[in-house]
Design an enzyme around this catalytic site. Structure first.
Site, PDB file in Angstrom:
ATOM      1  N   ASP A  19     -18.107  -5.909   6.460  1.00  0.00           N
ATOM      2  CA  ASP A  19     -17.828  -5.536   7.926  1.00  0.00           C
ATOM      3  C   ASP A  19     -17.540  -6.501   8.823  1.00  0.00           C
ATOM      4  OD1 ASP A  19     -17.181  -3.378   9.631  1.00  0.00           O
ATOM      5  OD2 ASP A  19     -19.279  -2.674   9.918  1.00  0.00           O
ATOM      6  N   HIS A  36      -8.724  -9.422   8.511  1.00  0.00           N
ATOM      7  CA  HIS A  36      -8.869  -8.847   7.083  1.00  0.00           C
ATOM      8  C   HIS A  36      -8.281 -10.220   6.288  1.00  0.00           C
ATOM      9  CE1 HIS A  36      -9.950  -5.043   8.511  1.00  0.00           C
ATOM     10  NE2 HIS A  36      -8.702  -4.794   8.579  1.00  0.00           N
ATOM     11  N   LEU A 130     -19.828 -13.301 -14.290  1.00  0.00           N
ATOM     12  CA  LEU A 130     -20.203 -12.504 -13.033  1.00  0.00           C
ATOM     13  C   LEU A 130     -19.495 -11.062 -13.296  1.00  0.00           C
ATOM     14  CD1 LEU A 130     -21.043 -11.967 -10.231  1.00  0.00           C
ATOM     15  CD2 LEU A 130     -18.928 -13.075  -9.668  1.00  0.00           C
TER      16      LEU A 130
HETATM   17  C1  FPP Z   1     -14.255  -3.640   7.460  1.00  0.00           C
HETATM   18  O1  FPP Z   1     -14.126  -4.379   8.558  1.00  0.00           O
HETATM   19  C2  FPP Z   1     -13.452  -4.427   6.514  1.00  0.00           C
HETATM   20  C3  FPP Z   1     -12.454  -3.579   5.922  1.00  0.00           C
HETATM   21  C4  FPP Z   1     -12.256  -2.177   5.977  1.00  0.00           C
HETATM   22  C5  FPP Z   1     -11.505  -4.244   4.778  1.00  0.00           C
HETATM   23  C6  FPP Z   1     -12.320  -5.338   3.869  1.00  0.00           C
HETATM   24  C7  FPP Z   1     -11.332  -5.805   3.504  1.00  0.00           C
HETATM   25  C8  FPP Z   1     -11.398  -7.392   3.013  1.00  0.00           C
HETATM   26  C9  FPP Z   1     -12.763  -7.934   3.344  1.00  0.00           C
HETATM   27  C10 FPP Z   1     -10.008  -8.095   2.791  1.00  0.00           C
HETATM   28  C11 FPP Z   1      -9.901  -8.174   1.239  1.00  0.00           C
HETATM   29  C12 FPP Z   1     -10.682  -8.052   0.313  1.00  0.00           C
HETATM   30  C13 FPP Z   1     -10.421  -8.123  -1.109  1.00  0.00           C
HETATM   31  C14 FPP Z   1     -11.254  -7.461  -2.032  1.00  0.00           C
HETATM   32  C15 FPP Z   1      -9.449  -8.983  -1.373  1.00  0.00           C
HETATM   33  P1  FPP Z   1     -13.559  -3.632   9.935  1.00  0.00           P
HETATM   34  O2  FPP Z   1     -12.170  -3.625   9.875  1.00  0.00           O
HETATM   35  O3  FPP Z   1     -14.284  -2.256  10.063  1.00  0.00           O
HETATM   36  O4  FPP Z   1     -14.093  -4.495  11.088  1.00  0.00           O
HETATM   37  P2  FPP Z   1     -14.456  -3.681  12.619  1.00  0.00           P
HETATM   38  O5  FPP Z   1     -15.653  -2.958  12.216  1.00  0.00           O
HETATM   39  O6  FPP Z   1     -15.071  -5.006  13.213  1.00  0.00           O
HETATM   40  O7  FPP Z   1     -13.235  -3.061  13.123  1.00  0.00           O
END
Ligand code: FPP
Length: 241
Positions: A19, A36, A130
């Protein structure tokens, strides 16, 4: 002489809620997708760190059943990042002995992404350094409903009896049927929620809520968390002798 490979490593399953990508980007006046992209970079780093620290199972929450509520451009951007990751990392994951699995509901995912998921699972299926599980369009409640439907269908067809339903058989009908329950869940960005991530499987998991946003999460912080986790007394509902 016995080969080192025959020594069974102690199971350590770490699950992560990645997150804070959006906040990381906002703080730098960047587009959310840049956060992201940096997050995807961190996934590579954390997979490497997990291999180095002999974590046997790593499960990452990449996209939830609720994330479709985000803007169309963010959803498309995220799907693009997942595809890019699968294409660019496949060889490295194979060489490093990483077995990749996906959990979640595939019914709403694009055919092109499902094809890459299937290919990566097939390519890495013999690996055992893993176990990397990526939760994509995953929601715990959705998973439980799908498992219930699978079991109900078997009852309807007379393949099993209602009395055959117990905790073990229910677990075996979840997406995670091949996996041990997580020992530790780490959520970054300081949010104190579990957000529908493995609710059945985490009944006795330990939790760490880490302040850093996911793009700032690194091996040093991860290592400190694991050291602290190893000092915890896990009772699984029992009384310690
Ligand atoms: C939450 O942060 C994150 C996500 C919904 C997406 C997670 C994706 C990645 C880490 C990118 C790549 C992943 C892989 C497996 C290659 P948020 O957008 O909710 O952050 P915020 O709460 O600060 O808005």
């Amino acid at each position: 002489m016995k080969q080192e490979k025959n020594i069974i490593p102690e199971i350590l399953h770490v699950a992560m809620v990645m997150d804070g990508n959006g906040r990381w980007a906002n703080e730098r006046a960047l587009a959310r997708l840049k956060g992201h992209a940096k997050g995807a970079d961190r996934v590579r780093h954390i997979v490497r760190a997990s291999l180095d620290m002999k974590v046997t199972h790593l499960t990452l929450f990449a996209f939830s059943t609720e994330n479709w509520k985000r803007s169309e451009s963010e959803v498309i951007g995220l799907m693009g990042l997942f595809k890019k990751f699968m294409k660019s990392e496949a060889k490295k994951l194979l060489i490093n002995g990483v077995k990749v699995r996906f959990i979640g509901n595939r019914s709403r995912l694009d055919k092109s992404i499902i094809k890459l998921m299937d290919e990566l699972e097939f390519l890495t299926k013999e690996n055992d350094n893993l176990n990397l599980t990526i939760a994509l369009n995953y929601g715990g409640r959705d998973e439980i409903v799908r498992a219930t439907k699978k079991i109900s269908e078997k009852v309807k067809l007379g393949l099993i009896d209602i009395d055959d339903i117990n905790i073990e058989m229910f677990s075996n009908n979840l997406d995670t049927f091949e996996l041990p329950d997580p020992d530790l869940v780490i959520r970054t960005s300081g949010e104190l929620r579990t957000s529908n991530f493995l609710p059945w499987q985490c009944a006795y998991s330990e939790y760490v809520f880490e302040k850093s946003n996911w793009p700032d999460f690194n091996k040093d912080i991860y290592e400190e968390i694991l050291i602290e986790f190893k000092t915890r007394e896990r009772r699984f509902g029992a009384i310690l002798k």
